[in-house]
Scaffold this motif. Structure first.
Motif, PDB file in Angstrom:
ATOM      1  N   ASN A  85     -12.036  15.238   2.265  1.00 55.74           N
ATOM      2  CA  ASN A  85     -11.744  15.504   3.677  1.00 55.74           C
ATOM      3  C   ASN A  85     -10.848  16.742   3.763  1.00 55.74           C
ATOM      4  OD1 ASN A  85     -10.915  15.570   6.319  1.00 55.74           O
ATOM      5  ND2 ASN A  85     -10.297  13.421   6.415  1.00 55.74           N
ATOM      6  N   LEU A  86     -11.413  17.856   4.210  1.00 56.28           N
ATOM      7  CA  LEU A  86     -10.689  19.123   4.209  1.00 56.28           C
ATOM      8  C   LEU A  86      -9.650  19.228   5.317  1.00 56.28           C
ATOM      9  CD1 LEU A  86     -13.648  21.557   3.394  1.00 56.28           C
ATOM     10  CD2 LEU A  86     -12.049  20.415   1.832  1.00 56.28           C
ATOM     11  N   ASP A  87      -9.536  18.189   6.148  1.00 55.46           N
ATOM     12  CA  ASP A  87      -8.530  18.206   7.211  1.00 55.46           C
ATOM     13  C   ASP A  87      -7.119  17.969   6.684  1.00 55.46           C
ATOM     14  OD1 ASP A  87     -10.420  18.712   9.138  1.00 55.46           O
ATOM     15  OD2 ASP A  87     -10.702  16.594   9.658  1.00 55.46           O
ATOM     16  N   HIS A  88      -7.005  17.497   5.448  1.00 54.04           N
ATOM     17  CA  HIS A  88      -5.676  17.213   4.893  1.00 54.04           C
ATOM     18  C   HIS A  88      -5.032  18.497   4.378  1.00 54.04           C
ATOM     19  CE1 HIS A  88      -5.933  12.879   5.219  1.00 54.04           C
ATOM     20  NE2 HIS A  88      -7.159  12.937   4.715  1.00 54.04           N
ATOM     21  N   MET A 123       0.827  -1.199   0.000  1.00 50.69           N
ATOM     22  CA  MET A 123       0.000   0.000   0.000  1.00 50.69           C
ATOM     23  C   MET A 123       0.867   1.258   0.000  1.00 50.69           C
ATOM     24  SD  MET A 123      -3.105  -0.823   2.609  1.00 50.69           S
ATOM     25  CE  MET A 123      -4.332  -2.086   2.216  1.00 50.69           C
ATOM     26  N   VAL A 124       0.269   2.359  -0.484  1.00 52.88           N
ATOM     27  CA  VAL A 124       0.933   3.656  -0.417  1.00 52.88           C
ATOM     28  C   VAL A 124       0.001   4.610   0.309  1.00 52.88           C
ATOM     29  CG1 VAL A 124       0.035   4.430  -2.646  1.00 52.88           C
ATOM     30  CG2 VAL A 124       2.117   5.465  -1.713  1.00 52.88           C
ATOM     31  N   ALA A 125       0.591   5.476   1.130  1.00 56.57           N
ATOM     32  CA  ALA A 125      -0.216   6.390   1.923  1.00 56.57           C
ATOM     33  C   ALA A 125      -0.827   7.470   1.061  1.00 56.57           C
ATOM     34  CB  ALA A 125       0.630   7.024   3.017  1.00 56.57           C
ATOM     35  N   ALA A 126      -2.108   7.727   1.300  1.00 58.24           N
ATOM     36  CA  ALA A 126      -2.770   8.904   0.752  1.00 58.24           C
ATOM     37  C   ALA A 126      -3.252   9.686   1.965  1.00 58.24           C
ATOM     38  CB  ALA A 126      -3.919   8.513  -0.163  1.00 58.24           C
ATOM     39  N   GLY A 127      -2.317  10.071   2.761  1.00 60.62           N
ATOM     40  CA  GLY A 127      -2.558  10.779   4.012  1.00 60.62           C
ATOM     41  C   GLY A 127      -1.192  11.200   4.508  1.00 60.62           C
ATOM     42  N   LYS A 128      -0.855  10.825   5.691  1.00 60.14           N
ATOM     43  CA  LYS A 128       0.485  11.122   6.179  1.00 60.14           C
ATOM     44  C   LYS A 128       1.493  10.221   5.463  1.00 60.14           C
ATOM     45  CE  LYS A 128       0.266   7.921  10.092  1.00 60.14           C
ATOM     46  NZ  LYS A 128       0.371   7.767  11.558  1.00 60.14           N
ATOM     47  N   LEU A 129       2.739  10.623   5.495  1.00 59.05           N
ATOM     48  CA  LEU A 129       3.782   9.830   4.868  1.00 59.05           C
ATOM     49  C   LEU A 129       3.902   8.478   5.556  1.00 59.05           C
ATOM     50  CD1 LEU A 129       6.556  12.534   4.425  1.00 59.05           C
ATOM     51  CD2 LEU A 129       5.119  11.551   2.654  1.00 59.05           C
ATOM     52  N   SER A 130       4.222   7.458   4.758  1.00 60.40           N
ATOM     53  CA  SER A 130       4.407   6.131   5.345  1.00 60.40           C
ATOM     54  C   SER A 130       5.696   5.527   4.812  1.00 60.40           C
ATOM     55  CB  SER A 130       3.235   5.216   4.987  1.00 60.40           C
ATOM     56  OG  SER A 130       3.198   4.978   3.593  1.00 60.40           O
ATOM     57  N   ASP A 139      -7.355   8.712   2.888  1.00 59.60           N
ATOM     58  CA  ASP A 139      -8.352   9.425   2.089  1.00 59.60           C
ATOM     59  C   ASP A 139      -7.910  10.796   1.608  1.00 59.60           C
ATOM     60  OD1 ASP A 139      -8.419  10.873   4.429  1.00 59.60           O
ATOM     61  OD2 ASP A 139     -10.602  10.781   4.682  1.00 59.60           O
ATOM     62  N   SER A 140      -6.600  11.078   1.622  1.00 58.71           N
ATOM     63  CA  SER A 140      -6.167  12.413   1.215  1.00 58.71           C
ATOM     64  C   SER A 140      -6.246  12.627  -0.291  1.00 58.71           C
ATOM     65  CB  SER A 140      -4.728  12.693   1.694  1.00 58.71           C
ATOM     66  OG  SER A 140      -3.790  12.020   0.891  1.00 58.71           O
ATOM     67  N   MET A 141      -6.489  11.548  -1.056  1.00 60.25           N
ATOM     68  CA  MET A 141      -6.645  11.670  -2.512  1.00 60.25           C
ATOM     69  C   MET A 141      -8.014  11.142  -2.938  1.00 60.25           C
ATOM     70  SD  MET A 141      -3.899  13.124  -3.578  1.00 60.25           S
ATOM     71  CE  MET A 141      -3.765  12.799  -5.346  1.00 60.25           C
ATOM     72  N   SER A 142      -8.995  11.237  -2.029  1.00 64.19           N
ATOM     73  CA  SER A 142     -10.274  10.560  -2.242  1.00 64.19           C
ATOM     74  C   SER A 142     -11.065  11.078  -3.435  1.00 64.19           C
ATOM     75  CB  SER A 142     -11.132  10.650  -0.972  1.00 64.19           C
ATOM     76  OG  SER A 142     -11.362  12.003  -0.617  1.00 64.19           O
ATOM     77  N   ARG A 143     -10.804  12.292  -3.887  1.00 63.36           N
ATOM     78  CA  ARG A 143     -11.494  12.787  -5.087  1.00 63.36           C
ATOM     79  C   ARG A 143     -11.013  12.055  -6.339  1.00 63.36           C
ATOM     80  NH1 ARG A 143     -14.321  17.693  -4.936  1.00 63.36           N
ATOM     81  NH2 ARG A 143     -14.296  18.704  -2.893  1.00 63.36           N
ATOM     82  N   ILE A 144      -9.821  11.504  -6.270  1.00 64.91           N
ATOM     83  CA  ILE A 144      -9.233  10.776  -7.395  1.00 64.91           C
ATOM     84  C   ILE A 144      -9.223   9.279  -7.129  1.00 64.91           C
ATOM     85  CG2 ILE A 144      -7.099  10.402  -8.714  1.00 64.91           C
ATOM     86  CD1 ILE A 144      -6.424  13.352  -8.185  1.00 64.91           C
TER      87      ILE A 144
END
Length: 201
Positions: free
Chosen positions: A174-177, A80-87, A121-126
């Motif tokens: 999610n506007l928190d990102h 998996m790759v993070a779409a949120g904080k770095l992993s 979910d930081s790339m959830s629109r895509i």
């Protein structure tokens, strides 16, 4: 049969003929290894060339290659790759070590592809959490507005690149990102560009 293929057949026969007359369907068929009746059916859109027929046609006229069916490529799926904080994701840089399985993907041009699953979910629109993304490791020059897998200090993240101001930004419901603001690209490498998203494979 696509109309353009019918025209290509007729144009090719005309180009192979003499004195403005097209090569006969019989002679044309002999060149491909089919009957006159088969050529006639193709030009009447009653039938279409098989893949083997098209390969023969390509030997005569290379432009017939565009009518070959799109083949699916069996691409390796990695961690998996993070779409949120770095992993931390050492397997992205050494992906061949961590291959889990392969999945068929069609419609891709020439490239160096692999698949990652999105975590976050930081790339959830895509690409929502759990989606699969196809990455071209041969495309590593960031272009503003395009999405990439970035390595930042040994950790991987999936983000959209922006040059002015320089940042790696989320594309999320999610506007928190927040975007990762950058002064320069020192210490950041591009693993590859994200070219396709699959919601369910």
């Amino acid at each position: 049969m696509p109309k353009s293929l019918i025209h290509r057949l007729q144009e090719t026969r005309l180009a192979l003929g003499n004195k403005g007359k097209p090569l006969s369907q019989t002679r044309f068929g002999e060149m491909i290894g089919v009957s006159q009746a088969a050529v006639s059916r193709w030009e009447k859109a009653e039938d279409q060339p098989t893949e083997e027929n098209l390969l023969k046609l390509i030997e005569i006229e290379p432009s017939f290659a565009e009518f070959l069916p799109i083949r699916a490529q069996n691409l390796p799926v990695y961690s998996m790759v993070a779409a949120g904080k770095l992993s931390a994701a050492p397997t992205i840089e050494q992906a061949h070590i961590a291959e889990l399985k392969r999945l068929p993907v069609a419609g891709l041009p020439k490239g160096q592809y692999f698949i990652l699953q999105v975590n976050g979910d930081s790339m959830s629109r895509i690409a929502p959490d759990g989606a699969y993304i196809v990455v071209d490791r041969g495309d590593r020059t960031p272009i503003t507005g395009k999405c990439y897998i970035f390595m930042v200090n040994g950790e991987a993240t999936f983000k959209r690149y922006r040059a002015k101001p320089l940042r790696l930004e989320p594309v999320s419901f999610n506007l928190d990102h927040d975007p990762i603001e950058l002064d320069d690209l020192e210490g950041i490498s591009v693993v590859g560009r994200v070219v396709k998203v699959f919601m369910d494979l």
